[in-house]
Design an enzyme around this catalytic site. Structure first.
Site, PDB file in Angstrom:
ATOM      1  N   GLY A 193       0.757  -1.244   0.000  1.00 34.06           N
ATOM      2  CA  GLY A 193       0.000   0.000   0.000  1.00 34.06           C
ATOM      3  C   GLY A 193       0.790   1.298   0.000  1.00 34.06           C
ATOM      4  O   GLY A 193       0.195   2.365   0.128  1.00 34.06           O
ATOM      5  N   ARG A 217      -1.595 -10.344   1.769  1.00 33.34           N
ATOM      6  CA  ARG A 217      -1.050  -8.999   1.514  1.00 33.34           C
ATOM      7  C   ARG A 217      -2.176  -7.960   1.476  1.00 33.34           C
ATOM      8  O   ARG A 217      -1.968  -6.806   1.835  1.00 33.34           O
ATOM      9  CB  ARG A 217      -0.233  -8.997   0.216  1.00 33.34           C
ATOM     10  CG  ARG A 217       1.132  -9.681   0.418  1.00 33.34           C
ATOM     11  CD  ARG A 217       1.901  -9.810  -0.867  1.00 33.34           C
ATOM     12  NE  ARG A 217       2.347  -8.555  -1.420  1.00 33.34           N
ATOM     13  CZ  ARG A 217       3.535  -7.985  -1.198  1.00 33.34           C
ATOM     14  NH1 ARG A 217       4.403  -8.593  -0.411  1.00 33.34           N
ATOM     15  NH2 ARG A 217       3.868  -6.853  -1.765  1.00 33.34           N
ATOM     16  N   CYS A 318      10.234  -2.764  -9.696  1.00 27.81           N
ATOM     17  CA  CYS A 318      11.443  -2.357  -8.961  1.00 27.81           C
ATOM     18  C   CYS A 318      12.598  -3.280  -9.345  1.00 27.81           C
ATOM     19  O   CYS A 318      13.341  -3.768  -8.501  1.00 27.81           O
ATOM     20  CB  CYS A 318      11.198  -2.322  -7.459  1.00 27.81           C
ATOM     21  SG  CYS A 318      10.565  -3.840  -6.778  1.00 27.81           S
TER      22      CYS A 318
HETATM   23  C1  LIG Z   1       5.324  -4.799  -6.278  1.00 30.11           C
HETATM   24  S1  LIG Z   1       4.068  -5.421  -5.327  1.00 30.11           S
HETATM   25  C2  LIG Z   1       2.980  -4.055  -5.199  1.00 30.11           C
HETATM   26  C3  LIG Z   1       3.462  -3.010  -4.248  1.00 30.11           C
HETATM   27  C4  LIG Z   1       2.418  -1.940  -3.982  1.00 30.11           C
HETATM   28  N1  LIG Z   1       1.960  -1.327  -5.202  1.00 30.11           N
HETATM   29  C5  LIG Z   1       2.974  -0.894  -3.060  1.00 30.11           C
HETATM   30  O1  LIG Z   1       3.378   0.181  -3.531  1.00 30.11           O
HETATM   31  O2  LIG Z   1       2.999  -1.127  -1.856  1.00 30.11           O
HETATM   32  C6  LIG Z   1       3.239  -6.470  -6.412  1.00 30.11           C
HETATM   33  C7  LIG Z   1       1.953  -7.033  -5.846  1.00 30.11           C
HETATM   34  O3  LIG Z   1       1.301  -7.758  -6.899  1.00 30.11           O
HETATM   35  C8  LIG Z   1       0.524  -8.752  -6.300  1.00 30.11           C
HETATM   36  N2  LIG Z   1       0.148  -9.711  -7.331  1.00 30.11           N
HETATM   37  C9  LIG Z   1       0.825 -10.791  -7.789  1.00 30.11           C
HETATM   38  N3  LIG Z   1       0.131 -11.418  -8.747  1.00 30.11           N
HETATM   39  C10 LIG Z   1      -1.005 -10.706  -8.923  1.00 30.11           C
HETATM   40  C11 LIG Z   1      -2.146 -10.843  -9.764  1.00 30.11           C
HETATM   41  N4  LIG Z   1      -2.249 -11.857 -10.657  1.00 30.11           N
HETATM   42  N5  LIG Z   1      -3.142  -9.948  -9.652  1.00 30.11           N
HETATM   43  C12 LIG Z   1      -3.059  -8.932  -8.768  1.00 30.11           C
HETATM   44  N6  LIG Z   1      -2.024  -8.760  -7.945  1.00 30.11           N
HETATM   45  C13 LIG Z   1      -1.008  -9.621  -8.014  1.00 30.11           C
HETATM   46  C14 LIG Z   1       1.427  -9.292  -5.200  1.00 30.11           C
HETATM   47  O4  LIG Z   1       0.659  -9.938  -4.214  1.00 30.11           O
HETATM   48  C15 LIG Z   1       2.116  -8.030  -4.710  1.00 30.11           C
HETATM   49  O5  LIG Z   1       1.491  -7.539  -3.566  1.00 30.11           O
END
Ligand SMILES: C[S@@+](CC[C@H](N)C(=O)[O-])C[C@H]1O[C@@H](n2cnc3c(N)ncnc32)[C@H](O)[C@@H]1O
Length: 392
Positions: A193, A217, A318
């Site tokens: 978040g 998450r 990232c």
């Molecule tokens: C880089 S992190 C996001 C970080 C967030 N935007 C932040 O700024 O705190 C990527 C996220 O994508 C989620 N994720 C993975 N596969 C996904 C999917 N098929 N659909 C939606 N979310 C997904 C993961 O659970 C993870 O929390």
């Protein structure tokens, strides 16, 4: 020969020293049965040494050192917190890199115009082409080369925390998304978040949909929101939190959102190099890691379809990986047209990143998107972002 004598002497000296140490204080190296032969951090290092040496060439050794050194944070100011902590942050020696930069650039242009009257029209034109930045997103950083750590954020009278610590470069995709008053916004991969909080600081969003496929998450995301955002805002109908597979979003809500943030899962380079826990380079996660570009492409395409015509999408990661960054965007542009008849325009972010060149190091040779590259004097990132506009 002399060298061998010295080495023997040294070993004897170490033995002597050991005999002077009480047995119970001697440290005997143990090898736990559970310790992997090849920890994921070293697998990540090997992988990055091969791929980034080819991709970044001479730049890689310095980027590598930065990645393996202590990272810098930014403190995203929480406007919903009642107590003014700005003075406190200023007194620690840090400044808001967004407001500061914006003011400097505009003042610079005005200054030029005082000396050369005939250039005024030019300046007006340049000013109107300067990227719009939300005046409400504020992120404090310590100066270049200063690696002071922020104190933990304090809560105000109502329990809301004053700031959120995150990689300051992570705020850039949120700024680039350029949310305007009343916009419908989708944050497709929102947990835990950090970027959601930055988007909420704009106080301009009409409706915000937060999604993350991971249920655990998503719970973390809810906790973060409760620590930073007043209850009455969270319970409003203007916010929705879901836990769906984002790649299926096209079938759920096509042509809906003015702004879509697609902050995809990636190899999280810094984390993979430093932490063995929850590391995508763990042997058992090899398949998952190899599937990442496919998943990223599915998420970006879903985000594109979820945007309305004229809507804008920011894709971010990232990682430094060309395949996960430029490669995914190129394929998405092609497949959006081929499979969905959607024409996309790449929005030039150079004027935007130029404004922040004193705070971050940007890659100079990308033909698609912009990337913050870690550097010892400004150890933020890596953050890649690319902005797309739906023309049809
Ligand atoms: C880089 S992190 C996001 C970080 C967030 N935007 C932040 O700024 O705190 C990527 C996220 O994508 C989620 N994720 C993975 N596969 C996904 C999917 N098929 N659909 C939606 N979310 C997904 C993961 O659970 C993870 O929390």
């Amino acid at each position: 020969m002399a060298l061998r004598v010295d080495a023997t002497l040294l070993i004897r000296k170490i033995r002597d020293l050991r005999s002077l140490t009480f047995r119970r204080y001697r440290v005997k190296e143990k090898w736990a049965a559970s310790r992997p032969k090849h920890p994921p951090t070293s697998l990540a290092q090997q992988h990055f040494d091969v791929t980034y040496n080819t991709q970044l060439g001479q730049l890689w050794p310095s980027v590598r050192v930065a990645l393996l050194s202590e990272r810098k944070y930014g403190a995203l100011l929480n406007h919903f917190c009642n107590d003014a902590f700005v003075e406190d942050l200023h007194s620690q020696g840090c400044t808001d890199f967004i407001t500061g930069t914006d003011r400097e650039v505009r003042a610079g242009l005005e200054c030029d115009s005082e000396f050369e009257v005939e250039k005024r029209d030019d300046v007006v034109q340049q000013q109107s082409s300067l990227p719009h930045l939300s005046p409400n997103i504020k992120c404090f950083v310590f100066p270049r080369g200063d690696i002071t750590r922020f104190k933990p954020a304090r809560p105000d009278m109502s329990g809301l925390l004053s700031y959120y610590l995150m990689d300051a470069a992570s705020v850039l995709p949120c700024l680039a998304l350029d949310v305007h008053e009343g916009h419908n916004v989708l944050d497709l991969c929102a947990a835990p978040g950090g970027k959601t909080l930055a988007l909420l600081q704009t106080q301009a969003i009409g409706f915000l949909c937060l999604n993350d496929a991971s249920v655990s998450r998503t719970l973390r995301l809810r906790k973060v929101l409760h620590s930073y955002i007043p209850k009455q805002l969270l319970s409003q109908e203007r916010l929705r939190i879901t836990s769906f597979d984002g790649t299926k979003w096209a079938g759920i809500e096509p042509n809906t959102y003015d702004r879509v943030l697609v902050d995809v899962p990636c190899t999280t380079d810094r984390h993979s190099l430093m932490e063995d826990d929850n590391n995508i380079f763990t042997k058992s996660r090899t398949g998952e890691r190899r599937q990442l570009p496919q998943l990223q492409l599915g998420l970006l395409l879903a985000g594109v379809v979820a945007a309305c015509p004229g809507g804008e999408i920011v894709y971010s990661t990232c990682t430094l990986s060309h395949i996960q960054n430029v490669g995914v965007v190129e394929q998405a542009i092609y497949l959006a047209q081929e499979n969905h008849g959607i024409q996309l325009q790449v929005v030039d972010l150079r004027p935007f990143t130029h404004m922040f060149r004193n705070t971050f190091h940007f890659a100079s040779d990308l033909h698609l998107g912009e990337m913050v590259v870690p550097h010892l004097a400004a150890n933020f990132g890596p953050i890649y972002m690319c902005k797309l506009r739906r023309l049809t």
